[in-house]
Design a protein around this motif. Structure first.
Motif, mmCIF file in Angstrom:
data_model
loop_
_atom_site.group_PDB
_atom_site.id
_atom_site.type_symbol
_atom_site.label_atom_id
_atom_site.label_comp_id
_atom_site.label_asym_id
_atom_site.label_seq_id
_atom_site.Cartn_x
_atom_site.Cartn_y
_atom_site.Cartn_z
ATOM 1 N N ARG A 27 41.075 13.272 54.150
ATOM 2 C CA ARG A 27 41.952 12.710 55.190
ATOM 3 C C ARG A 27 41.204 11.679 56.034
ATOM 4 O O ARG A 27 41.751 10.632 56.385
ATOM 5 C CB ARG A 27 42.503 13.833 56.068
ATOM 6 C CG ARG A 27 43.533 14.719 55.365
ATOM 7 C CD ARG A 27 44.260 15.619 56.346
ATOM 8 N NE ARG A 27 43.366 16.589 56.983
ATOM 9 C CZ ARG A 27 43.070 17.778 56.458
ATOM 10 N NH1 ARG A 27 43.596 18.148 55.275
ATOM 11 N NH2 ARG A 27 42.277 18.614 57.099
ATOM 12 N N GLN A 28 39.956 11.974 56.359
ATOM 13 C CA GLN A 28 39.184 11.036 57.174
ATOM 14 C C GLN A 28 38.953 9.721 56.436
ATOM 15 O O GLN A 28 39.037 8.639 57.026
ATOM 16 C CB GLN A 28 37.824 11.660 57.544
ATOM 17 C CG GLN A 28 36.960 10.763 58.433
ATOM 18 C CD GLN A 28 35.595 11.365 58.699
ATOM 19 O OE1 GLN A 28 34.678 11.213 57.902
ATOM 20 N NE2 GLN A 28 35.475 12.070 59.820
ATOM 21 N N LEU A 29 38.671 9.818 55.127
ATOM 22 C CA LEU A 29 38.367 8.617 54.342
ATOM 23 C C LEU A 29 39.619 8.047 53.667
ATOM 24 O O LEU A 29 39.508 7.039 52.945
ATOM 25 C CB LEU A 29 37.319 8.949 53.275
ATOM 26 C CG LEU A 29 35.953 9.405 53.812
ATOM 27 C CD1 LEU A 29 35.041 9.820 52.662
ATOM 28 C CD2 LEU A 29 35.292 8.310 54.631
ATOM 29 N N MET A 30 40.797 8.702 53.907
ATOM 30 C CA MET A 30 42.068 8.237 53.338
ATOM 31 C C MET A 30 42.021 8.234 51.811
ATOM 32 O O MET A 30 42.353 7.257 51.147
ATOM 33 C CB MET A 30 42.424 6.848 53.877
ATOM 34 C CG MET A 30 42.555 6.815 55.407
ATOM 35 S SD MET A 30 43.017 5.206 56.079
ATOM 36 C CE MET A 30 44.688 5.059 55.444
ATOM 37 N N ARG A 31 41.574 9.381 51.246
ATOM 38 C CA ARG A 31 41.513 9.545 49.794
ATOM 39 C C ARG A 31 42.078 10.928 49.451
ATOM 40 O O ARG A 31 42.048 11.845 50.274
ATOM 41 C CB ARG A 31 40.078 9.435 49.267
ATOM 42 C CG ARG A 31 39.390 8.131 49.609
ATOM 43 C CD ARG A 31 38.001 8.088 49.017
ATOM 44 N NE ARG A 31 37.226 6.998 49.574
ATOM 45 C CZ ARG A 31 35.970 6.721 49.238
ATOM 46 N NH1 ARG A 31 35.352 7.474 48.334
ATOM 47 N NH2 ARG A 31 35.337 5.715 49.791
ATOM 48 N N VAL A 32 42.506 11.069 48.224
ATOM 49 C CA VAL A 32 42.995 12.369 47.784
ATOM 50 C C VAL A 32 41.803 13.295 47.591
ATOM 51 O O VAL A 32 40.681 12.853 47.314
ATOM 52 C CB VAL A 32 43.800 12.253 46.476
ATOM 53 C CG1 VAL A 32 45.052 11.405 46.694
ATOM 54 C CG2 VAL A 32 42.951 11.674 45.362
ATOM 55 N N GLN A 33 42.058 14.608 47.730
ATOM 56 C CA GLN A 33 40.974 15.574 47.642
ATOM 57 C C GLN A 33 40.276 15.529 46.286
ATOM 58 O O GLN A 33 39.063 15.717 46.195
ATOM 59 C CB GLN A 33 41.494 16.984 47.912
ATOM 60 C CG GLN A 33 40.397 18.040 47.869
ATOM 61 C CD GLN A 33 40.900 19.424 48.242
ATOM 62 O OE1 GLN A 33 41.915 19.556 48.918
ATOM 63 N NE2 GLN A 33 40.197 20.454 47.790
ATOM 64 N N SER A 34 41.043 15.290 45.216
ATOM 65 C CA SER A 34 40.437 15.263 43.882
ATOM 66 C C SER A 34 39.392 14.160 43.767
ATOM 67 O O SER A 34 38.357 14.319 43.092
ATOM 68 C CB SER A 34 41.518 15.079 42.814
ATOM 69 O OG SER A 34 42.230 13.870 43.024
ATOM 70 N N ALA A 35 39.622 13.010 44.439
ATOM 71 C CA ALA A 35 38.659 11.918 44.401
ATOM 72 C C ALA A 35 37.379 12.305 45.138
ATOM 73 O O ALA A 35 36.266 11.970 44.708
ATOM 74 C CB ALA A 35 39.261 10.663 45.028
ATOM 75 N N ILE A 36 37.529 13.038 46.230
ATOM 76 C CA ILE A 36 36.365 13.505 46.987
ATOM 77 C C ILE A 36 35.557 14.484 46.135
ATOM 78 O O ILE A 36 34.324 14.388 46.043
ATOM 79 C CB ILE A 36 36.805 14.177 48.308
ATOM 80 C CG1 ILE A 36 37.530 13.178 49.207
ATOM 81 C CG2 ILE A 36 35.608 14.790 49.018
ATOM 82 C CD1 ILE A 36 36.673 12.039 49.697
ATOM 83 N N SER A 37 36.260 15.416 45.505
ATOM 84 C CA SER A 37 35.582 16.414 44.665
ATOM 85 C C SER A 37 34.851 15.751 43.513
ATOM 86 O O SER A 37 33.720 16.122 43.172
ATOM 87 C CB SER A 37 36.595 17.423 44.131
ATOM 88 O OG SER A 37 37.234 18.110 45.199
ATOM 89 N N GLN A 38 35.486 14.759 42.880
ATOM 90 C CA GLN A 38 34.867 14.080 41.750
ATOM 91 C C GLN A 38 33.625 13.299 42.181
ATOM 92 O O GLN A 38 32.613 13.270 41.477
ATOM 93 C CB GLN A 38 35.878 13.121 41.097
ATOM 94 C CG GLN A 38 35.342 12.407 39.864
ATOM 95 C CD GLN A 38 34.914 13.391 38.790
ATOM 96 O OE1 GLN A 38 35.662 14.297 38.422
ATOM 97 N NE2 GLN A 38 33.707 13.223 38.276
ATOM 98 N N THR A 39 33.689 12.680 43.368
ATOM 99 C CA THR A 39 32.530 11.918 43.862
ATOM 100 C C THR A 39 31.333 12.831 44.058
ATOM 101 O O THR A 39 30.205 12.500 43.653
ATOM 102 C CB THR A 39 32.881 11.224 45.198
ATOM 103 O OG1 THR A 39 33.932 10.284 44.973
ATOM 104 C CG2 THR A 39 31.672 10.495 45.770
#
Length: 299
Positions: A27-39
């Motif tokens: 939410r802070q970076l305006m990305r979906v959670q799956s993208a955060i997890s993959q990074t």
């Protein structure tokens, strides 16, 4: 990208540490959670480390993760400063403000001017060189500094543009326990030449021109503070800036010497200049500093 590491991966890592979860970081970076997890999964795989313990309801930094988050903050901070300096340079700001400061320059107003400058340009790198007699001019000509606040003796050179900033009264002093301090008559050259004179000199040209020298017993110093130590210890006498010795005179540690006309010489104070090479004009920060410093000096 730094090798196999990217600034974006570090931003994601820090965001998770700050917000406490992958979803909040998204939410802070305006990305979906799956993208955060993959990074983060990619970062862990490439670096061969485990950053988070995922066994509980929320991800918890491992010991390695805590250390690397601190490193990530440092790298991101450095990258931000890099971008700020580059942006300032594109807008005409000098990439660094390199100064040569004569030890006779009053520190108080200079510090306040630099404090104010730092508030305007907090990421501007500033470097100092405190030079003895002749050193500031040498650094200007070598290109190591863009601006000098210094003495220019005996005259301002043709290749230098200089603006007078302040006049410094030089007064003869000795420690209270020095033999000269107890004199009951004005001191002449004959009185002074039998005592050590503590002389501020050019570190690179010890045999260079001297000003106000008398007698053969001369101890030469590059460091003004070191000369002050020897003066207070009673090793000799010298002329010192009034603003540096006024407190010592008031406290009785130093005594102002009464010189006769022959020994006193010209009473003209020394002039501190703001100087730069004529073909190398200071940038916006340098010009701002000079204007502010001159105002604080009452000019």
């Amino acid at each position: 990208m730094i090798g196999s590491l990217s600034l974006d991966q570090l931003r994601v890592l820090v965001a998770i540490a700050d917000t406490g979860s992958f979803s909040a970081a998204g939410r802070q970076l305006m990305r979906v959670q799956s993208a955060i997890s993959q990074t983060i999964a990619t970062l862990e795989a490439v670096q061969g480390v485990t950053l988070f313990d995922r066994s509980g309801h929320r991800p918890v930094l491992t010991e390695t993760g805590r250390v690397l988050v601190a490193q990530a903050r440092t790298v991101l901070s450095s990258a931000a400063r890099f971008e700020t300096v580059a942006s300032g340079t594109r807008q005409g700001l000098e990439p660094e403000l390199a100064l040569a400061i004569d030890p006779l320059v009053p520190s108080g107003p200079l510090i306040e001017s630099l404090r104010a400058l730092h508030e305007i340009w907090p990421h501007l790198p500033i470097s100092f060189s405190t030079e003895g007699l002749g050193g500031a001019l040498r650094l200007l000509r070598s290109g190591d500094v863009a601006l000098a606040i210094c003495l220019l003796l005996p005259t301002v050179p043709d290749d230098v543009s200089a603006t007078p900033l302040i006049h410094v009264d030089m007064i003869p002093v000795a420690a209270k326990n020095h033999p000269l301090a107890s004199s009951t008559h004005p001191l002449g050259r004959a009185d002074l030449e039998h005592h050590v004179q503590l002389v501020l000199s050019d570190a690179m040209d010890r045999g260079g021109p001297g000003y106000g020298l008398m007698g053969a017993a001369q101890w030469r110093f590059v460091d003004l503070a070191r000369r002050m130590d020897f003066l207070l210890a009673g090793f000799g006498w010298c002329r010192m800036p009034r603003h540096l010795v006024a407190g010592h005179i008031e406290a009785g540690r130093l005594v102002r010497l009464d010189l006769d006309d022959d020994a006193r010489g010209p009473d003209t104070p020394l002039t501190i200049h703001a100087a730069h090479l004529r073909d190398r004009v200071p940038g916006p920060a340098g010009r701002w500093l000079l204007k502010d410093f001159k105002q604080r000096l009452g000019g």
